[in-house]
Motif scaffolding. Structure first.
Motif, short mmCIF file in Angstrom:
data_model
loop_
_atom_site.label_atom_id
_atom_site.label_comp_id
_atom_site.label_asym_id
_atom_site.label_seq_id
_atom_site.Cartn_x
_atom_site.Cartn_y
_atom_site.Cartn_z
N ILE A 2 60.42 62.39 89.93
CA ILE A 2 60.44 63.81 90.30
C ILE A 2 59.69 64.63 89.27
O ILE A 2 58.86 65.49 89.62
N LYS A 3 59.94 64.38 87.99
CA LYS A 3 59.27 65.14 86.93
C LYS A 3 57.76 64.98 87.01
O LYS A 3 57.02 65.91 86.67
N ALA A 4 57.30 63.81 87.44
CA ALA A 4 55.86 63.57 87.53
C ALA A 4 55.20 64.43 88.60
O ALA A 4 54.00 64.69 88.54
N ARG A 5 55.99 64.88 89.59
CA ARG A 5 55.42 65.65 90.71
C ARG A 5 55.81 67.12 90.69
O ARG A 5 55.19 67.94 91.38
N LEU A 6 56.80 67.51 89.92
CA LEU A 6 57.33 68.86 89.99
C LEU A 6 56.44 69.87 89.28
O LEU A 6 56.02 69.65 88.14
N VAL A 7 56.14 70.99 89.96
CA VAL A 7 55.39 72.09 89.36
C VAL A 7 56.12 73.40 89.67
O VAL A 7 56.87 73.49 90.65
N LEU A 8 55.90 74.42 88.84
CA LEU A 8 56.59 75.70 88.98
C LEU A 8 55.63 76.81 89.39
O LEU A 8 54.49 76.86 88.92
N ILE B 11 57.86 82.23 83.13
CA ILE B 11 57.88 80.77 83.30
C ILE B 11 56.94 80.02 82.35
O ILE B 11 57.13 78.83 82.11
N MET B 12 55.98 80.72 81.79
CA MET B 12 55.02 80.02 80.92
C MET B 12 55.67 79.35 79.71
O MET B 12 55.35 78.18 79.41
N PRO B 13 56.58 80.01 78.99
CA PRO B 13 57.21 79.33 77.84
C PRO B 13 57.99 78.09 78.25
O PRO B 13 57.96 77.06 77.56
N VAL B 14 58.69 78.15 79.40
CA VAL B 14 59.47 77.00 79.88
C VAL B 14 58.54 75.85 80.24
O VAL B 14 58.80 74.69 79.90
N CYS B 15 57.45 76.17 80.93
CA CYS B 15 56.50 75.13 81.35
C CYS B 15 55.80 74.50 80.14
O CYS B 15 55.52 73.30 80.14
N GLU B 16 55.53 75.30 79.13
CA GLU B 16 54.93 74.76 77.90
C GLU B 16 55.90 73.79 77.23
O GLU B 16 55.51 72.71 76.78
N THR C 109 48.03 73.30 81.49
CA THR C 109 49.29 72.62 81.87
C THR C 109 49.03 71.56 82.93
O THR C 109 49.81 70.60 83.05
N TRP C 110 47.97 71.72 83.70
CA TRP C 110 47.59 70.72 84.70
C TRP C 110 46.79 69.57 84.08
O TRP C 110 47.02 68.40 84.39
N LYS C 111 45.90 69.94 83.20
CA LYS C 111 45.03 68.93 82.58
C LYS C 111 45.85 67.93 81.76
O LYS C 111 45.49 66.75 81.69
#
Length: 417
Positions: free
Chosen positions: A264-270, A282-287, A319-321
């Motif tokens: 799931i973590k490999a596919r999950l995006v916000l 959301i940027m700090p969490v995603c970082e 974050t994608w790269k």
């Protein structure tokens, strides 16, 4: 006797009406041609006639095939624009042309009610799922012919698959899922999914979090069984604030870390939303958690970040790269005349232009009511792809501001923004 007297005698006298009637009574009736049969078999002929009439009555009349003229649509011209964009445009879940095809509509969200499951059993539900996945192949084929190689799959391909009581695994559809996945890979199409608004990993209610995890497992299983690569992502929102944004963010991070599988973590995006969590939130969490960020231009317009989105995109794209996933973004526009926040949230039928500062090479999901027609129109406006004219439909003349309750917290995920 004079000539005149002779002529008077030679003229026959006209019969009076009374004499005509008397003569008719004495004259025998002549049988009709069809009644006169050698051997005098008049009665037999009558019975054969009745039999013929009975046979005609039993034989159904052949109806002439109904000839329907093809509908000719008047497609208005578009205002041509230029762009450096070289990416792909996609649409969400439903193809309007295929959904309205007769006599067998093509779509991937056949579902039912729990009452129907109780009445007809799980085999009925399985059959709905198989019909949906078979139609997915038809959607992929249509998209390829029309040069649309990016699509969001319906979350309702398998009804109730993530339900607490009626949930099931997808092993019964393994063959069909593999076929759909192979077709998508053959054409190099990108397929993604978008769990609905009820997917709330930051909820304070344990049962909501449990249901959210089940939903993510189900949608991840679809893509895993299809054999799709890391570009087939699942997009979710951070969720509700629940009166305390800081605590909700902390719960999200805790549940993401401890309750989600690596698959799931490999596919999950916000994705940033328009009410609770903008890009700054959301940027700090995603970082921290290494989660890619989907930029939604419409949401950022309603609930903007402090800095322009164009300034944030380079950092967001990183974050994608880091996970080697192709960047994905969302575009929609408000309906004409929208004033209130609720009116602004509702999507217009189509988009009139691409966003300013759009990177050249991303996949842009067009979240519009006219689905594939919105994509085809942008193809025409910017000359991105050649279109098949017969597949174009004119836009509606008027768009209402009514949302029909579709933005409620319990909305389905088809076409979900």
């Amino acid at each position: 006797m004079s000539d005149s007297d002779a002529e008077e005698v030679a003229k026959p006298k006209k019969a009076t009406p009374k004499k005509k009637k008397a003569l008719a009574a004495k004259t025998p009736k002549v049988k009709r041609k069809q009644d006169i049969i050698p051997g005098g078999e008049v009665a037999a002929d009558a019975s054969e006639g009745e039999a013929t009439q009975e046979k005609k009555a039993k034989t159904p009349r052949k109806r002439k095939p109904k000839v329907t003229e093809p509908i000719v649509y008047e497609i208005p011209d578009v205002e041509k624009k230029t762009t450096t964009f070289k990416g792909r445009l996609g649409y969400a879940c439903l193809n309007t042309i295929l959904r309205n095809s007769k006599p067998d509509p093509i779509f991937c969200s056949r579902t039912c009610r729990i009452a129907t499951i109780k009445e007809k059993g799980m085999e009925f539900v399985y059959d709905l799922g198989l019909q949906n996945i078979r139609d997915l192949l038809k959607l992929i084929e249509w998209n390829e012919k029309n040069k649309i190689r990016f699509m969001r799959m319906s979350s309702e391909i398998f009804p109730f698959a993530s339900h607490g009581a009626y949930g099931y695994d997808l092993s019964f559809a393994d063959k069909e899922l593999k076929e759909a996945g192979e077709l998508a890979k053959k054409y190099k199409h990108r397929l993604t999914m978008h769990p609905g608004q009820f997917t709330q990993l930051g909820s304070p209610k344990e049962e909501v979090v449990t249901a959210s995890v089940r939903e993510l497992e189900y949608q991840c299983e679809i893509m895993d069984r299809m054999g799709l690569d890391q570009n087939s992502v699942m997009i979710i929102h951070m969720g509700g604030v629940y009166g305390d944004k800081v605590s909700s963010l902390a719960r999200f991070k805790e549940n993401y870390t401890t309750k989600l599988s690596d698959s799931i973590k490999a596919r999950l995006v916000l994705e940033n939303d328009e009410l609770c969590y903008n890009l700054d939130d959301i940027m700090p969490v995603c970082e921290e958690l290494n989660i890619p960020i989907v930029v939604d231009y419409h949401h950022d317009w309603i609930y903007p970040s402090e800095r322009p989105v164009t300034e944030l995109i380079p950092k967001i794209n990183e974050t994608w790269k880091r996970k080697n996933i192709r960047v994905k973004q969302h575009l929609s526009e408000p309906r004409p005349g929208a004033v209130t926040v609720m009116e602004k949230r509702a999507h217009a039928d189509r988009c009139k232009k691409l966003p300013e500062g759009l990177p050249d090479d991303v996949d842009l999901m067009i979240e519009a009511k006219d689905k594939e027609q919105a994509v085809l129109e942008l193809h025409r406006i910017y000359d991105l792809e050649a279109v098949i004219w017969e597949n174009l439909r004119p836009p509606k003349k008027d768009q209402t501001l009514a949302t029909n309750g579709k933005k409620s917290a319990k909305t389905r995920s088809d076409g979900f923004d």
